[in-house]
Design an enzyme around this catalytic site. Structure first.
Site, PDB file in Angstrom:
ATOM      1  N   GLU A 283       1.027  -1.486  -0.007  1.00 24.03           N
ATOM      2  CA  GLU A 283      -0.185   0.165   0.563  1.00 24.03           C
ATOM      3  C   GLU A 283       0.814   1.369  -0.217  1.00 24.03           C
ATOM      4  O   GLU A 283       0.529   2.016  -1.073  1.00 24.03           O
ATOM      5  CB  GLU A 283      -0.951  -0.158   1.038  1.00 24.03           C
ATOM      6  CG  GLU A 283      -1.430  -1.333   1.508  1.00 24.03           C
ATOM      7  CD  GLU A 283      -2.560  -1.148  -0.076  1.00 24.03           C
ATOM      8  OE1 GLU A 283      -3.414  -0.057  -0.429  1.00 24.03           O
ATOM      9  OE2 GLU A 283      -2.989  -1.952  -0.650  1.00 24.03           O
ATOM     10  N   TRP A 286       1.866   1.986  -3.396  1.00 19.39           N
ATOM     11  CA  TRP A 286       0.730   2.580  -4.013  1.00 19.39           C
ATOM     12  C   TRP A 286       1.050   3.290  -3.816  1.00 19.39           C
ATOM     13  O   TRP A 286       0.522   4.687  -5.441  1.00 19.39           O
ATOM     14  CB  TRP A 286      -0.594   1.203  -4.091  1.00 19.39           C
ATOM     15  CG  TRP A 286      -1.510   2.374  -4.966  1.00 19.39           C
ATOM     16  CD1 TRP A 286      -2.499   3.308  -4.282  1.00 19.39           C
ATOM     17  CD2 TRP A 286      -2.386   2.142  -5.917  1.00 19.39           C
ATOM     18  NE1 TRP A 286      -3.021   3.714  -4.827  1.00 19.39           N
ATOM     19  CE2 TRP A 286      -3.262   3.451  -6.350  1.00 19.39           C
ATOM     20  CE3 TRP A 286      -1.711   1.255  -7.227  1.00 19.39           C
ATOM     21  CZ2 TRP A 286      -3.688   3.401  -7.994  1.00 19.39           C
ATOM     22  CZ3 TRP A 286      -2.209   1.799  -8.495  1.00 19.39           C
ATOM     23  CH2 TRP A 286      -3.606   2.479  -8.360  1.00 19.39           C
ATOM     24  N   TRP A 314     -19.823  11.204 -21.341  1.00 20.59           N
ATOM     25  CA  TRP A 314     -19.923  11.123 -19.978  1.00 20.59           C
ATOM     26  C   TRP A 314     -21.904  11.570 -19.762  1.00 20.59           C
ATOM     27  O   TRP A 314     -22.228  12.666 -20.740  1.00 20.59           O
ATOM     28  CB  TRP A 314     -19.779  12.243 -19.273  1.00 20.59           C
ATOM     29  CG  TRP A 314     -18.081  11.335 -18.787  1.00 20.59           C
ATOM     30  CD1 TRP A 314     -16.997  12.106 -19.246  1.00 20.59           C
ATOM     31  CD2 TRP A 314     -17.356  10.294 -18.390  1.00 20.59           C
ATOM     32  NE1 TRP A 314     -15.784  11.171 -19.126  1.00 20.59           N
ATOM     33  CE2 TRP A 314     -16.149  10.442 -17.720  1.00 20.59           C
ATOM     34  CE3 TRP A 314     -18.216  10.148 -17.407  1.00 20.59           C
ATOM     35  CZ2 TRP A 314     -15.459   9.754 -17.675  1.00 20.59           C
ATOM     36  CZ3 TRP A 314     -17.393   8.712 -16.747  1.00 20.59           C
ATOM     37  CH2 TRP A 314     -16.273   8.702 -16.775  1.00 20.59           C
ATOM     38  N   ASN A 349     -11.175   1.370   2.629  1.00 21.39           N
ATOM     39  CA  ASN A 349     -10.970   2.184   0.919  1.00 21.39           C
ATOM     40  C   ASN A 349     -12.192   0.828  -0.180  1.00 21.39           C
ATOM     41  O   ASN A 349     -12.144   1.072  -1.554  1.00 21.39           O
ATOM     42  CB  ASN A 349      -9.116   1.351   0.804  1.00 21.39           C
ATOM     43  CG  ASN A 349      -8.451   1.570  -0.695  1.00 21.39           C
ATOM     44  OD1 ASN A 349      -8.415   2.432  -0.827  1.00 21.39           O
ATOM     45  ND2 ASN A 349      -7.981   0.232  -0.859  1.00 21.39           N
ATOM     46  N   TRP A 367     -15.223  11.422 -14.283  1.00 21.46           N
ATOM     47  CA  TRP A 367     -14.586  11.320 -12.447  1.00 21.46           C
ATOM     48  C   TRP A 367     -14.319  12.605 -11.959  1.00 21.46           C
ATOM     49  O   TRP A 367     -14.569  12.387 -11.002  1.00 21.46           O
ATOM     50  CB  TRP A 367     -13.622  10.673 -13.273  1.00 21.46           C
ATOM     51  CG  TRP A 367     -12.555  10.171 -14.061  1.00 21.46           C
ATOM     52  CD1 TRP A 367     -12.603  10.223 -15.382  1.00 21.46           C
ATOM     53  CD2 TRP A 367     -11.883  10.850 -13.444  1.00 21.46           C
ATOM     54  NE1 TRP A 367     -11.872  11.073 -16.237  1.00 21.46           N
ATOM     55  CE2 TRP A 367     -10.398  11.250 -15.118  1.00 21.46           C
ATOM     56  CE3 TRP A 367     -10.602  11.999 -12.134  1.00 21.46           C
ATOM     57  CZ2 TRP A 367      -9.404  12.109 -15.224  1.00 21.46           C
ATOM     58  CZ3 TRP A 367      -9.915  12.687 -12.983  1.00 21.46           C
ATOM     59  CH2 TRP A 367      -8.976  12.547 -13.988  1.00 21.46           C
ATOM     60  N   TRP A 390      -9.335   7.464  -8.495  1.00 15.88           N
ATOM     61  CA  TRP A 390     -10.784   7.755  -8.945  1.00 15.88           C
ATOM     62  C   TRP A 390     -10.567   7.130 -11.026  1.00 15.88           C
ATOM     63  O   TRP A 390     -11.112   6.839 -11.425  1.00 15.88           O
ATOM     64  CB  TRP A 390     -10.795   9.565  -9.441  1.00 15.88           C
ATOM     65  CG  TRP A 390     -11.466   9.665  -8.269  1.00 15.88           C
ATOM     66  CD1 TRP A 390     -10.903  10.316  -6.902  1.00 15.88           C
ATOM     67  CD2 TRP A 390     -12.916   9.291  -7.896  1.00 15.88           C
ATOM     68  NE1 TRP A 390     -12.161   9.973  -6.165  1.00 15.88           N
ATOM     69  CE2 TRP A 390     -13.369   9.380  -6.997  1.00 15.88           C
ATOM     70  CE3 TRP A 390     -13.902   9.204  -9.254  1.00 15.88           C
ATOM     71  CZ2 TRP A 390     -14.510   9.544  -5.825  1.00 15.88           C
ATOM     72  CZ3 TRP A 390     -15.322   8.717  -9.088  1.00 15.88           C
ATOM     73  CH2 TRP A 390     -15.591   9.267  -7.257  1.00 15.88           C
TER      74      TRP A 390
END
Length: 480
Positions: A283, A286, A314, A349, A367, A390
């Site tokens: 993590e 990441w 969209w 998360n 987004w 995102w």
């Protein structure tokens, strides 16, 4: 008789997103310089980077106060300024006679023009600028493929990062910092207006302890207990086997090296398995990868990493966006997450992924709208991690899940909140429902729903939302 050695010149210790004293090479350098150390924080909303959102401003208020207390316990204090960064640095140099400015690299490309101006001006003033990497374990862009390009996929990036890490020694916080004879003028931290008023909506934020002491206490508590279950249960929203270190890392209240060492030490002592420790380490990696992506693509919060997604069809809908923000989508697992975010400034998360998927896929809302809401409401809103995550969910990021991977918000709730405890905590009007019904209240008859007040039906049926998302993707492919 020899003359006394000249006193070392004062240094400015410019804090940014590195609000700690321990395991901080810049603080260590300043303390060892021998001169007076003037710690300073400058709030500059026209620096080129994104101003912090409301939840982040709440966190900053408390974190700065904690840092100031830590400095005062060492015979020092925090000087606070607001306005043009370069102008304030010049003024402080003139007032203190400082010959060096010490700061951390925030790893935000939006600040590059400001840094260039600062570097040029300090050079003209013959003042040394020393920049330290205090918030990441690597310099973004430095981990590269065999063809000398930045990595765009997480797994090979993480393997390469792990292979080339050079572990530094841990650096203890200084016991004292030399104070100047006269302190420059300073704002009070509360003068920055970071704490909300009229109204003060932050009552639910009392679960947090911003600052270095809070970060270290949280890390120790997590490694003592929940780390052992982290690998197997971290996705369970009802159990919440998570570190909650993200806001502390966001503001540099704890070094990522400290987190990595703590995870490995917990495994060495048998408090967690090697696999559990490695999951926490992944993590951290990441987060490193997200900053690598920001380095490659500075417009990460506004433009898709995959440029072809700029033409995605969209369907912006202000009413649906508002319902999503307020936890009124009709999907109970999603609404629980959105209400947890609103009350506490944080969201589990796994739930983040599900609520994001519903917004961009079931509802076809851009987004960027969701990313902006998270930026304003998350205490851990990060210029790299937030948009990178995102874009991952939206399918337009570098290491993105395929667009056709669409989370089903009902089955996700059944899997990661099997008894409905998380939903009952955050959507109390659904408490009367049986566990078999709580994940999909829309399946109940009007009579059965009579006890749940005005809880809404889903904004779009689950299967219909999935089908619409896939049609939108096909139209994008056809147009390309």
């Amino acid at each position: 008789m020899s003359s006394p050695a000249p006193a070392a010149a004062p240094v400015l210790l410019w804090f940014r997103a590195d609000l700690r004293l321990g395991d901080h090479p810049g603080v260590d350098w300043a303390a060892r310089s021998g001169g007076a150390v003037i710690p300073v924080f400058i709030h500059d909303e026209r620096s080129g980077t994104r101003p912090p959102g409301a939840a982040s401003r709440w966190w900053l208020d408390k974190s700065l106060k904690s840092l100031d207390q830590d400095l005062q316990s060492r015979g020092s204090r925090l000087i606070v300024r607001a306005g043009d960064t370069l102008a304030h640095l010049e003024t402080l140099i003139a007032e203190t006679g400082a010959k060096a400015v010490i700061c951390s690299d925030p790893h935000d490309p939006a600040l590059s023009p400001l840094h260039a101006r600062i570097e040029a001006r300090l050079s003209a003033l013959k003042v040394q600028l020393r920049v330290f990497n205090t918030t990441l374990v690597h310099q973004p862009g430095s981990v590269r493929t065999g063809s000398d390009t930045p990595y765009k996929v997480y797994s090979p990036f993480a393997r390469a990062l792990r292979a080339q890490l050079v572990w530094p020694d841990s650096i203890p916080a200084p016991k004292r910092l030399n104070a100047p004879d006269t302190w420059p003028q300073s704002l009070a931290i509360q003068d920055l207006g970071f704490h909300p008023t009229r109204p003060d909506w932050s009552g639910g934020f009392s679960i947090w302890q911003p600052g270095e002491a809070g970060a270290l206490a949280r890390l120790e508590a997590f490694c003592q207990s929940d780390l052992a279950q982290y690998k197997d249960h971290r996705d369970r929203a009802d159990l919440d086997i998570t570190s909650r270190l993200s806001p502390h890392l966001r503001y540099g209240e704890v070094s990522p090296w400290t987190v990595l060492r703590a995870a490995l030490e917990a495994a060495r002592q048998g408090r967690a398995t090697d696999a559990a420790a490695d999951k926490l380490i992944s993590e951290v990696y990441w987060r490193e990868f997200a900053y690598n992506l920001l380095h490659i693509h500075p417009a990460l919060s506004s433009e898709p990493f995959k440029p072809e997604y700029a033409a995605f069809p969209w369907q912006p809908d202000a009413d649906a966006l508002e319902a999503w923000c307020r936890g009124r989508t009709g999907y109970s697992f999603v609404d629980a997450g959105m209400r947890q975010l609103w009350v506490s400034g944080w969201m589990h998360n796994r739930v983040r992924m599900v609520v994001a998927s519903v917004l961009v896929k079931h509802l076809l809302i851009p987004w960027q709208d969701g990313e902006a809401w998270f930026w304003d409401t998350l205490v851990d809103a990060c210029p790299a991690n937030n948009p990178a995550s995102w874009q991952w969910v939206a399918g337009c990021g570098a290491d993105a899940a395929p667009y056709f991977r669409i989370f089903n918000p009902i089955t996700q709730g059944q899997k990661f909140d099997p008894e409905g405890r998380y939903i009952r905590q955050w959507v109390p009007e659904l408490k009367p429902l049986k566990t078999s019904d709580i994940h999909d209240p829309s399946s109940l008859s009007l009579f059965q729903r009579s006890g749940v007040g005005d809880y809404p039906a889903p904004l779009i049926a689950c299967d219909a939302g999935r089908d619409r998302a896939l049609r939108a993707l096909e139209s994008l492919k056809a147009a390309s």
